[in-house]
Design a protein around this motif. Structure first.
Motif, PDB file in Angstrom:
ATOM      1  N   VAL A 183       0.813  -1.218   0.000  1.00 40.87           N
ATOM      2  CA  VAL A 183       0.000   0.000   0.000  1.00 40.87           C
ATOM      3  C   VAL A 183       0.844   1.264   0.000  1.00 40.87           C
ATOM      4  O   VAL A 183       0.476   2.267  -0.619  1.00 40.87           O
ATOM      5  CB  VAL A 183      -0.968  -0.001   1.213  1.00 40.87           C
ATOM      6  CG1 VAL A 183      -1.759   1.300   1.292  1.00 40.87           C
ATOM      7  CG2 VAL A 183      -1.918  -1.193   1.118  1.00 40.87           C
ATOM      8  N   GLY A 184       1.986   1.221   0.677  1.00 41.22           N
ATOM      9  CA  GLY A 184       2.827   2.404   0.785  1.00 41.22           C
ATOM     10  C   GLY A 184       3.141   3.083  -0.540  1.00 41.22           C
ATOM     11  O   GLY A 184       3.026   4.311  -0.655  1.00 41.22           O
ATOM     12  N   PRO A 185       3.527   2.333  -1.583  1.00 42.15           N
ATOM     13  CA  PRO A 185       3.846   2.971  -2.863  1.00 42.15           C
ATOM     14  C   PRO A 185       2.656   3.677  -3.525  1.00 42.15           C
ATOM     15  O   PRO A 185       2.859   4.482  -4.444  1.00 42.15           O
ATOM     16  CB  PRO A 185       4.321   1.790  -3.733  1.00 42.15           C
ATOM     17  CG  PRO A 185       4.834   0.791  -2.746  1.00 42.15           C
ATOM     18  CD  PRO A 185       3.905   0.906  -1.574  1.00 42.15           C
ATOM     19  N   LEU A 186       1.458   3.388  -3.072  1.00 41.58           N
ATOM     20  CA  LEU A 186       0.272   4.039  -3.641  1.00 41.58           C
ATOM     21  C   LEU A 186      -0.023   5.370  -2.969  1.00 41.58           C
ATOM     22  O   LEU A 186      -0.892   6.119  -3.413  1.00 41.58           O
ATOM     23  CB  LEU A 186      -0.954   3.131  -3.496  1.00 41.58           C
ATOM     24  CG  LEU A 186      -0.819   1.725  -4.088  1.00 41.58           C
ATOM     25  CD1 LEU A 186      -2.073   0.914  -3.782  1.00 41.58           C
ATOM     26  CD2 LEU A 186      -0.561   1.790  -5.582  1.00 41.58           C
ATOM     27  N   LEU A 187       0.690   5.663  -1.895  1.00 41.99           N
ATOM     28  CA  LEU A 187       0.475   6.885  -1.130  1.00 41.99           C
ATOM     29  C   LEU A 187       1.630   7.852  -1.372  1.00 41.99           C
ATOM     30  O   LEU A 187       2.701   7.468  -1.828  1.00 41.99           O
ATOM     31  CB  LEU A 187       0.367   6.569   0.361  1.00 41.99           C
ATOM     32  CG  LEU A 187      -0.631   5.470   0.750  1.00 41.99           C
ATOM     33  CD1 LEU A 187      -0.604   5.250   2.255  1.00 41.99           C
ATOM     34  CD2 LEU A 187      -2.028   5.803   0.277  1.00 41.99           C
ATOM     35  N   ARG A 188       1.389   9.102  -1.038  1.00 42.28           N
ATOM     36  CA  ARG A 188       2.447  10.102  -1.190  1.00 42.28           C
ATOM     37  C   ARG A 188       2.580  10.892   0.104  1.00 42.28           C
ATOM     38  O   ARG A 188       1.593  11.223   0.743  1.00 42.28           O
ATOM     39  CB  ARG A 188       2.147  11.056  -2.350  1.00 42.28           C
ATOM     40  CG  ARG A 188       2.271  10.385  -3.696  1.00 42.28           C
ATOM     41  CD  ARG A 188       2.197  11.362  -4.838  1.00 42.28           C
ATOM     42  NE  ARG A 188       2.477  10.676  -6.093  1.00 42.28           N
ATOM     43  CZ  ARG A 188       3.706  10.500  -6.587  1.00 42.28           C
ATOM     44  NH1 ARG A 188       4.748  10.987  -5.939  1.00 42.28           N
ATOM     45  NH2 ARG A 188       3.886   9.862  -7.718  1.00 42.28           N
ATOM     46  N   SER A 189       3.793  11.158   0.450  1.00 40.38           N
ATOM     47  CA  SER A 189       4.068  11.942   1.653  1.00 40.38           C
ATOM     48  C   SER A 189       3.760  13.408   1.373  1.00 40.38           C
ATOM     49  O   SER A 189       3.620  13.819   0.223  1.00 40.38           O
ATOM     50  CB  SER A 189       5.530  11.797   2.052  1.00 40.38           C
ATOM     51  OG  SER A 189       6.349  12.445   1.088  1.00 40.38           O
ATOM     52  N   PRO A 190       3.660  14.239   2.411  1.00 42.12           N
ATOM     53  CA  PRO A 190       3.427  15.665   2.192  1.00 42.12           C
ATOM     54  C   PRO A 190       4.468  16.303   1.273  1.00 42.12           C
ATOM     55  O   PRO A 190       4.198  17.239   0.548  1.00 42.12           O
ATOM     56  CB  PRO A 190       3.507  16.267   3.607  1.00 42.12           C
ATOM     57  CG  PRO A 190       3.087  15.144   4.494  1.00 42.12           C
ATOM     58  CD  PRO A 190       3.643  13.900   3.847  1.00 42.12           C
ATOM     59  N   GLY A 191       5.682  15.748   1.240  1.00 42.61           N
ATOM     60  CA  GLY A 191       6.718  16.280   0.368  1.00 42.61           C
ATOM     61  C   GLY A 191       6.592  15.837  -1.067  1.00 42.61           C
ATOM     62  O   GLY A 191       7.311  16.295  -1.941  1.00 42.61           O
ATOM     63  N   GLY A 192       5.696  14.871  -1.308  1.00 42.70           N
ATOM     64  CA  GLY A 192       5.425  14.467  -2.672  1.00 42.70           C
ATOM     65  C   GLY A 192       6.045  13.160  -3.090  1.00 42.70           C
ATOM     66  O   GLY A 192       5.817  12.684  -4.198  1.00 42.70           O
ATOM     67  N   SER A 193       6.834  12.494  -2.221  1.00 40.05           N
ATOM     68  CA  SER A 193       7.442  11.233  -2.618  1.00 40.05           C
ATOM     69  C   SER A 193       6.503  10.087  -2.342  1.00 40.05           C
ATOM     70  O   SER A 193       5.781  10.063  -1.358  1.00 40.05           O
ATOM     71  CB  SER A 193       8.758  11.026  -1.843  1.00 40.05           C
ATOM     72  OG  SER A 193       8.508  10.980  -0.458  1.00 40.05           O
ATOM     73  N   ALA A 194       6.512   9.115  -3.234  1.00 43.58           N
ATOM     74  CA  ALA A 194       5.630   7.962  -3.072  1.00 43.58           C
ATOM     75  C   ALA A 194       6.067   7.128  -1.900  1.00 43.58           C
ATOM     76  O   ALA A 194       7.255   6.947  -1.645  1.00 43.58           O
ATOM     77  CB  ALA A 194       5.659   7.118  -4.350  1.00 43.58           C
ATOM     78  N   GLY A 195       5.085   6.614  -1.180  1.00 45.54           N
ATOM     79  CA  GLY A 195       5.375   5.699  -0.091  1.00 45.54           C
ATOM     80  C   GLY A 195       6.076   6.322   1.081  1.00 45.54           C
ATOM     81  O   GLY A 195       6.669   5.634   1.901  1.00 45.54           O
ATOM     82  N   GLY A 196       5.993   7.627   1.206  1.00 47.95           N
ATOM     83  CA  GLY A 196       6.671   8.282   2.322  1.00 47.95           C
ATOM     84  C   GLY A 196       5.961   8.069   3.627  1.00 47.95           C
ATOM     85  O   GLY A 196       4.790   7.713   3.652  1.00 47.95           O
ATOM     86  N   ARG A 197       6.637   8.311   4.720  1.00 47.50           N
ATOM     87  CA  ARG A 197       6.020   8.216   6.036  1.00 47.50           C
ATOM     88  C   ARG A 197       5.434   9.555   6.378  1.00 47.50           C
ATOM     89  O   ARG A 197       6.126  10.561   6.348  1.00 47.50           O
ATOM     90  CB  ARG A 197       7.050   7.791   7.076  1.00 47.50           C
ATOM     91  CG  ARG A 197       7.693   6.471   6.725  1.00 47.50           C
ATOM     92  CD  ARG A 197       8.593   6.001   7.829  1.00 47.50           C
ATOM     93  NE  ARG A 197       9.279   4.777   7.425  1.00 47.50           N
ATOM     94  CZ  ARG A 197       9.729   3.879   8.275  1.00 47.50           C
ATOM     95  NH1 ARG A 197       9.547   4.038   9.549  1.00 47.50           N
ATOM     96  NH2 ARG A 197      10.343   2.812   7.862  1.00 47.50           N
TER      97      ARG A 197
END
Length: 200
Positions: A185-199
């Motif tokens: 699931v992580g790679p489908l999400l983006r961190s506030p900074g814009g990187s995929a799978g970020g925390r």
């Protein structure tokens, strides 16, 4: 506040299902456990199918509430994905008979057992998961059903085997299943900074 007869009956039925499973839960056993009259039982639930629908709806409502609490108690996307897996496994261990009912009944059979209010609650749950995912960068693709399958599907697969032949606590595999869920699931999400799978 005194709880109504319907709620008392549903609670008694849920307790009976947890002890012996649905197939071995009779209307008479539920009536005796609830401490209600035949008239009261059959007023609220004219047939065993009506009672089954209430049991399924109540069980699913509890399950959804547990998962949502885990989701919203998390500190970020990765923590949430992992918490939901762990809490789901714990719910299955705590409610094995209900889990068997849900995991071994065909989806179309379960749907026929739910009234409009229960179906609305199910849709509301899906919408809440959808909103949470979008809030953490999910684009809407792949479809929500695919994301949920990636997240929870392995838990269900493990649980079916464990419920068929219970062994050590499912909590022992929680970390491994949570890690797999985050990798999916992580790679489908983006961190506030814009990187995929970020925390987040």
């Amino acid at each position: 506040m005194k709880r109504g007869g319907r709620s008392v009956i549903v609670d008694a039925a849920l307790a009976s299902v947890e002890e012996r499973g649905w197939e071995a839960t009779s209307m008479q056993a539920v009536r005796e456990r609830a401490g209600v009259s035949n008239g009261s039982l059959f007023h609220h639930f004219p047939t065993r199918a009506d009672l089954a629908a209430a049991v399924v709806a109540a069980g699913l409502a509890d399950h959804r509430a547990v998962l949502l609490r885990a989701l919203h108690a998390a500190g970020g996307a990765e923590d949430a994905v992992r918490r939901v897996v762990a809490r789901h496994l714990r719910w299955i261990e705590d409610n094995p008979q209900l889990a068997r009912l849900f995991l071994h009944s065909p989806p179309d059979v379960l749907r026929t057992m739910l009234d409009d209010a229960a179906l609305d609650a199910k849709r509301g749950f899906a919408e809440e998961i959808d909103d949470w995912l979008r809030g953490h960068g999910w684009s809407g693709a792949p479809d929500l059903t695919v994301v949920v399958a990636l997240w929870i599907g392995p838990v269900h697969e493990y649980a079916r085997g464990w419920l068929a032949s219970p062994g050590p606590s499912p909590a022992l595999v929680s970390d491994a299943l949570a890690e797999g869920a985050w990798r999916a699931v992580g790679p489908l999400l983006r961190s506030p900074g814009g990187s995929a799978g970020g925390r987040s």
